[in-house]
Design a protein around this motif. Structure first.
Motif, PDB file in Angstrom:
ATOM      1  N   TRP A  31      25.781  78.332  68.548  1.00  0.00           N
ATOM      2  CA  TRP A  31      24.257  78.265  67.817  1.00  0.00           C
ATOM      3  C   TRP A  31      23.476  77.264  68.306  1.00  0.00           C
ATOM      4  O   TRP A  31      22.311  77.401  68.511  1.00  0.00           O
ATOM      5  N   GLY A  32      24.107  76.188  69.076  1.00  0.00           N
ATOM      6  CA  GLY A  32      23.084  75.169  69.720  1.00  0.00           C
ATOM      7  C   GLY A  32      22.605  75.489  70.936  1.00  0.00           C
ATOM      8  O   GLY A  32      21.602  74.997  71.255  1.00  0.00           O
ATOM      9  N   LEU A  33      23.199  76.587  71.452  1.00  0.00           N
ATOM     10  CA  LEU A  33      22.527  76.915  72.755  1.00  0.00           C
ATOM     11  C   LEU A  33      21.321  77.968  72.408  1.00  0.00           C
ATOM     12  O   LEU A  33      20.234  78.150  73.349  1.00  0.00           O
ATOM     13  N   ILE A  34      21.200  78.505  71.271  1.00  0.00           N
ATOM     14  CA  ILE A  34      20.095  79.480  70.852  1.00  0.00           C
ATOM     15  C   ILE A  34      19.091  78.651  70.200  1.00  0.00           C
ATOM     16  O   ILE A  34      17.910  79.168  70.727  1.00  0.00           O
ATOM     17  N   GLN A  35      19.377  77.790  69.487  1.00  0.00           N
ATOM     18  CA  GLN A  35      17.816  77.180  68.751  1.00  0.00           C
ATOM     19  C   GLN A  35      18.143  75.677  68.910  1.00  0.00           C
ATOM     20  O   GLN A  35      19.126  75.018  69.182  1.00  0.00           O
ATOM     21  N   CYS A  36      17.153  75.153  68.535  1.00  0.00           N
ATOM     22  CA  CYS A  36      16.967  73.565  68.477  1.00  0.00           C
ATOM     23  C   CYS A  36      15.924  73.121  67.483  1.00  0.00           C
ATOM     24  O   CYS A  36      14.848  74.014  67.223  1.00  0.00           O
ATOM     25  N   PRO A  37      15.875  72.359  66.671  1.00  0.00           N
ATOM     26  CA  PRO A  37      17.109  71.377  66.210  1.00  0.00           C
ATOM     27  C   PRO A  37      18.057  71.595  65.043  1.00  0.00           C
ATOM     28  O   PRO A  37      18.680  71.046  64.675  1.00  0.00           O
ATOM     29  N   LEU A  38      17.679  72.966  64.474  1.00  0.00           N
ATOM     30  CA  LEU A  38      18.303  73.287  63.556  1.00  0.00           C
ATOM     31  C   LEU A  38      19.889  73.408  63.256  1.00  0.00           C
ATOM     32  O   LEU A  38      20.537  72.594  62.403  1.00  0.00           O
ATOM     33  N   PRO A  39      20.706  73.490  64.511  1.00  0.00           N
ATOM     34  CA  PRO A  39      21.839  73.714  64.516  1.00  0.00           C
ATOM     35  C   PRO A  39      22.488  72.261  64.380  1.00  0.00           C
ATOM     36  O   PRO A  39      23.487  71.835  63.824  1.00  0.00           O
ATOM     37  N   LEU A  40      21.862  71.292  65.023  1.00  0.00           N
ATOM     38  CA  LEU A  40      22.143  69.806  64.983  1.00  0.00           C
ATOM     39  C   LEU A  40      21.895  69.211  63.577  1.00  0.00           C
ATOM     40  O   LEU A  40      22.777  68.440  63.151  1.00  0.00           O
ATOM     41  N   LEU A  41      20.908  69.561  62.965  1.00  0.00           N
ATOM     42  CA  LEU A  41      20.501  69.035  61.624  1.00  0.00           C
ATOM     43  C   LEU A  41      21.735  69.487  60.609  1.00  0.00           C
ATOM     44  O   LEU A  41      22.140  68.907  59.592  1.00  0.00           O
ATOM     45  N   PHE A  42      22.028  70.823  60.570  1.00  0.00           N
ATOM     46  CA  PHE A  42      22.819  71.500  59.611  1.00  0.00           C
ATOM     47  C   PHE A  42      23.980  71.067  60.242  1.00  0.00           C
ATOM     48  O   PHE A  42      24.956  70.598  59.231  1.00  0.00           O
ATOM     49  N   TYR A  43      24.568  70.732  61.359  1.00  0.00           N
ATOM     50  CA  TYR A  43      25.950  70.228  61.559  1.00  0.00           C
ATOM     51  C   TYR A  43      26.042  68.827  61.047  1.00  0.00           C
ATOM     52  O   TYR A  43      27.111  68.274  60.285  1.00  0.00           O
ATOM     53  N   LEU A  44      25.153  67.879  61.042  1.00  0.00           N
ATOM     54  CA  LEU A  44      25.119  66.338  60.582  1.00  0.00           C
ATOM     55  C   LEU A  44      24.954  66.631  58.987  1.00  0.00           C
ATOM     56  O   LEU A  44      25.788  65.655  58.350  1.00  0.00           O
ATOM     57  N   ILE A  45      24.217  67.688  58.500  1.00  0.00           N
ATOM     58  CA  ILE A  45      24.277  67.436  57.071  1.00  0.00           C
ATOM     59  C   ILE A  45      25.623  68.126  56.489  1.00  0.00           C
ATOM     60  O   ILE A  45      26.255  67.554  55.548  1.00  0.00           O
ATOM     61  N   PHE A  46      26.023  69.366  56.805  1.00  0.00           N
ATOM     62  CA  PHE A  46      27.187  70.065  55.996  1.00  0.00           C
ATOM     63  C   PHE A  46      28.716  69.714  56.646  1.00  0.00           C
ATOM     64  O   PHE A  46      29.582  69.690  56.051  1.00  0.00           O
ATOM     65  N   ALA A  47      28.558  69.685  58.048  1.00  0.00           N
ATOM     66  CA  ALA A  47      30.018  69.419  58.685  1.00  0.00           C
ATOM     67  C   ALA A  47      30.294  67.967  58.603  1.00  0.00           C
ATOM     68  O   ALA A  47      31.558  67.393  58.207  1.00  0.00           O
ATOM     69  N   ARG A  48      29.352  67.087  59.151  1.00  0.00           N
ATOM     70  CA  ARG A  48      29.888  65.712  59.258  1.00  0.00           C
ATOM     71  C   ARG A  48      29.656  64.945  57.946  1.00  0.00           C
ATOM     72  O   ARG A  48      29.849  63.821  57.566  1.00  0.00           O
ATOM     73  N   LYS A  49      28.518  65.385  57.159  1.00  0.00           N
ATOM     74  CA  LYS A  49      28.169  64.847  55.897  1.00  0.00           C
ATOM     75  C   LYS A  49      27.377  63.586  55.903  1.00  0.00           C
ATOM     76  O   LYS A  49      27.719  62.533  55.331  1.00  0.00           O
TER      77      LYS A  49
END
Length: 74
Positions: free
Chosen positions: A47-65
């Motif tokens: 997902w990070g190869l396709i878009q920027c910066p949404l995958p990074l923001l979603f990863y930090l919010i939902f996966a890493r909290k």
């Protein structure tokens, strides 16, 4: 081939190179950090190869909290 070496669909060549570098760096970070922490690293990196910066923001919010820990400390 009118100007295909310096522009691609109206974008300058340096901007395309910068965009590719940002997407690659984001994808590599998501893959390595996701694998280290046991999250779905293949999903996040693709997902990070396709878009920027949404995958990074979603990863930090939902996966890493990360935002929940920072803002809601008691």
């Amino acid at each position: 081939m009118n100007g295909m070496t310096s522009e691609f669909h109206g974008l300058p060549f340096w901007l395309l190179v910068l965009l590719i570098l940002v997407l690659l760096c984001q994808s590599i970070f998501l893959f390595l950090d996701g694998r280290k922490r046991g999250y779905r690293y293949w999903f996040w990196s693709l997902w990070g190869l396709i878009q920027c910066p949404l995958p990074l923001l979603f990863y930090l919010i939902f996966a890493r909290k990360i935002f929940r820990r920072t803002f809601f400390k008691g």
